[in-house]
Design an enzyme around this catalytic site. Structure first.
Site, PDB file in Angstrom:
ATOM      1  N   HIS A   1       0.832  -0.981  -0.166  1.00 36.42           N
ATOM      2  CA  HIS A   1       0.123  -0.078   0.070  1.00 36.42           C
ATOM      3  C   HIS A   1       0.790   1.310   0.018  1.00 36.42           C
ATOM      4  O   HIS A   1       0.661   2.140   0.667  1.00 36.42           O
ATOM      5  CB  HIS A   1      -1.067   0.032   1.188  1.00 36.42           C
ATOM      6  CG  HIS A   1      -1.820  -1.152   1.424  1.00 36.42           C
ATOM      7  ND1 HIS A   1      -2.227  -1.605   2.635  1.00 36.42           N
ATOM      8  CD2 HIS A   1      -2.375  -2.008   0.471  1.00 36.42           C
ATOM      9  CE1 HIS A   1      -2.803  -2.676   2.320  1.00 36.42           C
ATOM     10  NE2 HIS A   1      -2.894  -3.045   1.147  1.00 36.42           N
TER      11      HIS A   1
ATOM     12  N   ALA B   1      -2.469   6.616  -5.947  1.00 35.01           N
ATOM     13  CA  ALA B   1      -2.186   6.721  -4.533  1.00 35.01           C
ATOM     14  C   ALA B   1      -1.275   7.469  -4.164  1.00 35.01           C
ATOM     15  O   ALA B   1      -0.981   7.649  -2.635  1.00 35.01           O
ATOM     16  CB  ALA B   1      -1.895   5.154  -4.120  1.00 35.01           C
TER      17      ALA B   1
ATOM     18  N   ASN C   1      -6.750   0.321  -2.528  1.00 37.48           N
ATOM     19  CA  ASN C   1      -7.311   0.273  -3.939  1.00 37.48           C
ATOM     20  C   ASN C   1      -8.736   1.052  -4.178  1.00 37.48           C
ATOM     21  O   ASN C   1      -8.881   1.844  -4.841  1.00 37.48           O
ATOM     22  CB  ASN C   1      -7.627  -1.235  -4.077  1.00 37.48           C
ATOM     23  CG  ASN C   1      -8.102  -1.257  -5.572  1.00 37.48           C
ATOM     24  OD1 ASN C   1      -7.704  -0.959  -6.534  1.00 37.48           O
ATOM     25  ND2 ASN C   1      -9.048  -2.229  -5.536  1.00 37.48           N
TER      26      ASN C   1
HETATM   27  C1  LIG Z   1      -0.246  -7.661  -4.186  1.00 37.56           C
HETATM   28  C2  LIG Z   1      -0.810  -6.592  -4.024  1.00 37.56           C
HETATM   29  C3  LIG Z   1      -1.930  -6.713  -2.909  1.00 37.56           C
HETATM   30  C4  LIG Z   1      -2.653  -5.715  -2.541  1.00 37.56           C
HETATM   31  N1  LIG Z   1      -3.791  -5.819  -1.673  1.00 37.56           N
HETATM   32  C5  LIG Z   1      -4.674  -4.966  -1.465  1.00 37.56           C
HETATM   33  C6  LIG Z   1      -6.150  -5.075  -1.081  1.00 37.56           C
HETATM   34  O1  LIG Z   1      -6.492  -6.308  -0.742  1.00 37.56           O
HETATM   35  N2  LIG Z   1      -6.708  -4.014  -1.044  1.00 37.56           N
HETATM   36  C7  LIG Z   1      -6.329  -2.836  -1.181  1.00 37.56           C
HETATM   37  O2  LIG Z   1      -7.286  -1.816  -1.045  1.00 37.56           O
HETATM   38  N3  LIG Z   1      -5.385  -2.389  -1.587  1.00 37.56           N
HETATM   39  C8  LIG Z   1      -4.376  -3.459  -2.132  1.00 37.56           C
HETATM   40  N4  LIG Z   1      -3.358  -3.255  -2.687  1.00 37.56           N
HETATM   41  C9  LIG Z   1      -3.028  -1.991  -2.954  1.00 37.56           C
HETATM   42  C10 LIG Z   1      -3.881  -1.544  -4.200  1.00 37.56           C
HETATM   43  O3  LIG Z   1      -3.989  -2.370  -4.997  1.00 37.56           O
HETATM   44  C11 LIG Z   1      -3.173  -0.469  -4.788  1.00 37.56           C
HETATM   45  O4  LIG Z   1      -2.683   0.674  -3.923  1.00 37.56           O
HETATM   46  C12 LIG Z   1      -3.784   0.446  -5.886  1.00 37.56           C
HETATM   47  O5  LIG Z   1      -4.086  -0.426  -6.941  1.00 37.56           O
HETATM   48  C13 LIG Z   1      -3.000   1.386  -6.451  1.00 37.56           C
HETATM   49  O6  LIG Z   1      -3.840   2.265  -7.482  1.00 37.56           O
HETATM   50  P1  LIG Z   1      -3.117   3.070  -8.420  1.00 37.56           P
HETATM   51  O7  LIG Z   1      -3.965   3.786  -9.341  1.00 37.56           O
HETATM   52  O8  LIG Z   1      -2.402   4.054  -7.504  1.00 37.56           O
HETATM   53  O9  LIG Z   1      -1.814   2.597  -9.051  1.00 37.56           O
HETATM   54  P2  LIG Z   1      -1.594   1.056  -9.694  1.00 37.56           P
HETATM   55  O10 LIG Z   1      -2.860   0.166  -9.532  1.00 37.56           O
HETATM   56  O11 LIG Z   1      -0.375   0.407  -9.041  1.00 37.56           O
HETATM   57  O12 LIG Z   1      -1.529   1.154 -11.278  1.00 37.56           O
HETATM   58  C14 LIG Z   1      -0.344   1.737 -11.729  1.00 37.56           C
HETATM   59  C15 LIG Z   1      -0.369   1.278 -13.261  1.00 37.56           C
HETATM   60  O13 LIG Z   1       0.522   2.056 -14.028  1.00 37.56           O
HETATM   61  C16 LIG Z   1       1.415   1.502 -14.790  1.00 37.56           C
HETATM   62  N5  LIG Z   1       2.642   2.275 -14.891  1.00 37.56           N
HETATM   63  C17 LIG Z   1       3.493   2.764 -14.035  1.00 37.56           C
HETATM   64  N6  LIG Z   1       4.391   3.649 -14.598  1.00 37.56           N
HETATM   65  C18 LIG Z   1       3.952   3.595 -15.751  1.00 37.56           C
HETATM   66  C19 LIG Z   1       4.830   4.160 -16.973  1.00 37.56           C
HETATM   67  N7  LIG Z   1       5.842   5.099 -16.885  1.00 37.56           N
HETATM   68  N8  LIG Z   1       4.204   4.140 -18.076  1.00 37.56           N
HETATM   69  C20 LIG Z   1       3.198   3.255 -18.493  1.00 37.56           C
HETATM   70  N9  LIG Z   1       2.473   2.730 -17.688  1.00 37.56           N
HETATM   71  C21 LIG Z   1       2.817   2.907 -16.165  1.00 37.56           C
HETATM   72  C22 LIG Z   1       1.743   0.095 -13.951  1.00 37.56           C
HETATM   73  O14 LIG Z   1       2.125  -0.596 -14.679  1.00 37.56           O
HETATM   74  C23 LIG Z   1       0.343  -0.219 -13.377  1.00 37.56           C
HETATM   75  O15 LIG Z   1      -0.461  -1.018 -14.001  1.00 37.56           O
HETATM   76  C24 LIG Z   1      -2.585  -4.466  -2.954  1.00 37.56           C
HETATM   77  C25 LIG Z   1      -1.548  -4.325  -3.955  1.00 37.56           C
HETATM   78  C26 LIG Z   1      -0.835  -4.972  -4.184  1.00 37.56           C
HETATM   79  C27 LIG Z   1       0.416  -5.021  -5.341  1.00 37.56           C
END
Ligand SMILES: Cc1cc2nc3c(=O)[nH]c(=O)nc-3n(C[C@H](O)[C@H](O)[C@H](O)COP(=O)(O)OP(=O)(O)OC[C@H]3O[C@@H](n4cnc5c(N)ncnc54)[C@H](O)[C@@H]3O)c2cc1C
Length: 563
Positions: free
Chosen positions: A497, A531, A543
């Site tokens: 997270h 995030a 998430n």
């Molecule tokens: C293993 C795991 C378990 C988790 N369990 C939970 C849970 O049960 N409940 C919960 O609430 N949260 C959980 N989380 C956390 C939650 O899923 C994440 O915090 C949330 O998905 C973050 O969303 P985001 O939009 O910030 O980025 P992300 O969902 O991380 O997405 C970022 C995306 O951007 C892409 N990207 C990054 N840089 C670039 C670039 N330069 N060019 C092109 N693409 C790029 C990446 O490939 C990725 O697909 C977990 C996370 C993981 C990894």
């Protein structure tokens, strides 16, 4: 399938979204609702249409977590200080981002998590302000009424107590026996107790942000292009205005112009991209050989994560699920009582089964686990760049003594809970899990794990052997205070997270990176929505909050007309 040539052929792009994760999918969906806008979503990992979603992602036993195709390769992090050993760190790289590989726990955090941001120069993000966007996102199957949404794309499901395993019910009984409450709703107000976990689950499948928002209908919109396996390495900036991006795909590199770029790369990749593009601490960037464009020392700082510690146990026949379930369907929210740490600062995630890498392995239902999570950490870490421009992560976990004391108490609590489940006949021996054994789906794996599972019920010798193969027997965990402290420090792990590295704040605050509408301070044509913008971690996984942020910022971007 969109190709780079298709994107280059566009005469103009209104919004280019970097990263198709939890927030990025929401933005792609909401911005492309406006047919007059041209939207391009660039994702560095694999993308797919909803009907071709990989089976491992749909599978609610969380197999996708182990698939290297969906993760950044070679990413590592220092859990403690930068002198501590760097350990591999899981971060999603696939359409849907974290929501495609995560544990599906769908919590919002508590109202005071958001109200606190007002004191940090953030306006428009109080609980009253964010609630409408949670409601817009959610389709909560359990609760109607003003606190929940019932018509959004993101379905939330809770298992009933009657569907819990003996192990899970035994934990609920301990909480009740100690005067704790049994809650119906963890996404309600500031309440504590044992409760079913809200999960992003629909029709027996994981509901990722990709599946919820980038639906077949959205994919077919002529004004949306989704480009996979392509990484944005740098922002093109002229006169403090972003004019486009530098893209890398397996065939090489190119540049594309866009009127407005929205970073949704997550709390590790978004600050890294800003720093590679010259936005960050000028002195630090110069030392790395990156020409600074603007001095924003907050970029990459304020890194927060939830520290966790886990105790597993081999489950008895009476203690385990006899049908497939997601790993965690219930939890305890409680207060540590530590001075100055507020209420509800801790959670125990109750796992009635554990995720394993193989598709078919009965071992997963033979193991239960309790994970103590420090939900309100005070330690702060940092993301910087290495000499190749890749992120260097230092969580600095437990640096704040309040965090150390509370995770230590969390360990004592789960140890006590675990012993109660054994006394209730729901569990056998406890152990600290270190590895989950075979990682490939072969006939041999299936035969060996089936034979081992059968033997576990009847043979204490087999159980001891199994525990030694995959973990550390509880008898080897020190009980003496000084040794236990040291042990807990070594075995506490960062959750997945990460947050806070491009934090929102007042433009006059040099530690803030984006303003309260997520526009990068001092640079036009650029927003960050993921995030990384949260000033402090909510007492929840990140998430659903990232999805809420996607909904809120999409509405504000359309309102402002940033392109
Ligand atoms: C293993 C795991 C378990 C988790 N369990 C939970 C849970 O049960 N409940 C919960 O609430 N949260 C959980 N989380 C956390 C939650 O899923 C994440 O915090 C949330 O998905 C973050 O969303 P985001 O939009 O910030 O980025 P992300 O969902 O991380 O997405 C970022 C995306 O951007 C892409 N990207 C990054 N840089 C670039 C670039 N330069 N060019 C092109 N693409 C790029 C990446 O490939 C990725 O697909 C977990 C996370 C993981 C990894």
């Amino acid at each position: 399938v969109t190709t780079l040539a298709d994107v280059r052929a566009l005469t103009s792009i209104d919004y280019l979204i970097v990263g198709g994760g939890s927030a990025g999918c929401v933005l792609a969906c909401r911005l492309s609702e406006r047919a007059d806008l041209r939207i391009v979503l660039v994702e560095s990992g694999p993308t797919f249409s909803p009907e071709n979603e990989p089976a491992a992602i749909a599978d609610f036993t969380v197999r996708s977590f182990y698939n290297p195709d969906f993760m950044w390769s070679g990413l590592s992090a220092h859990s403690r200080t930068s002198d501590s050993p760097a350990i591999p760190y899981a971060h999603a790289r696939v359409l849907g981002g974290g929501s495609s590989v995560n544990g599906m726990l769908a919590q919002r955090g508590l109202p005071s998590d958001y109200d606190e941001w007002l004191t940090m120069g953030v306006t428009g993000w109080s609980w009253r302000d964010v609630l409408p966007f949670y409601r817009k996102a959610e389709n909560d199957r359990s609760f109607p009424g003003p606190l929940h949404g019932n018509a959004g794309p993101f379905t939330l499901h809770r298992y009933k107590r009657t569907e819990f395993s003996g192990f899970e019910r035994a934990i609920g009984d301990v909480v009740a026996g100690e005067g704790g409450a049994e809650l119906a709703d963890l996404n309600g107000l500031e309440e504590e107790g044992f409760a079913p976990m809200p999960l992003n689950l629909a029709n027996g499948r994981r509901l990722s942000a990709a599946r919820a928002y980038v639906t077949p209908g959205v994919m077919k919109r002529p004004n949306l292009m989704v480009l996979g396996h392509t990484e944005v390495r740098r922002l093109l900036i002229e006169n403090l205005r972003v004019i486009g991006v530098e893209l890398h795909d397996p065939s090489g590199q190119t540049t594309v112009r866009a009127k407005h770029v929205i970073l949704c790369g997550g709390a590790i990749a978004s600050p890294a991209l800003l720093m590679r593009s010259g936005i960050g601490d000028s002195a630090g960037l110069s030392r790395l050989g990156v020409a600074p464009v603007i001095d924003r020392p907050g970029v990459g700082r304020n890194l927060q994560n939830h520290p966790t510690i886990m105790l597993a146990t081999l489950l008895s026949r009476a203690g385990r699920h006899h049908e497939q379930r997601p790993p965690c369907v219930s939890a305890i929210r409680y207060s540590s009582g530590a001075d100055g740490c507020g209420s509800a600062d801790m959670m125990v995630s109750i796992m009635g089964s554990v995720p394993v890498p193989t598709e078919w392995s009965p071992i997963r239902t033979r193991i239960g686990a309790l994970m103590a999570i420090l939900h309100k950490p005070y330690s702060r870490g940092q993301v910087t760049l290495d000499e190749k421009g890749e992120p260097l992560i230092t969580f600095n976990m437990l640096a704040d003594q309040r965090d150390y004391e509370r995770i230590l108490n969390g360990w004592r609590y789960i140890r006590r809970l675990s012993a109660s489940t054994r006394a209730a006949g729901m569990a056998h021996e406890a152990f600290v899990p270190l590895t989950l054994g075979p990682t490939t789906d072969t006939l041999r794996t299936a035969i060996v794990s089936t034979a081992a599972s059968i033997a576990l019920d009847s043979s204490a010798i087999m159980r001891r052997k199994m525990i030694r193969a995959i973990g550390l027997p509880i008898s080897q965990v020190p009980e003496e205070e000084v040794a236990l402290r040291e042990w807990v420090g070594m075995f506490t792990s960062p959750a997945n997270h990460p947050a806070g590295t491009c934090r929102m704040g007042n433009p006059s605050d040099s530690a803030a990176v984006v303003d309260s509408r997520c526009r990068v301070i001092g640079i036009s044509g650029l927003s960050v929505v993921d995030a990384s913008i949260f000033p402090t971690l909510m007492r929840a996984g990140t998430n659903l909050p990232a999805i809420m942020a996607g909904e809120k910022c999409a509405a504000e971007i359309l309102e402002d007309g940033r392109a």
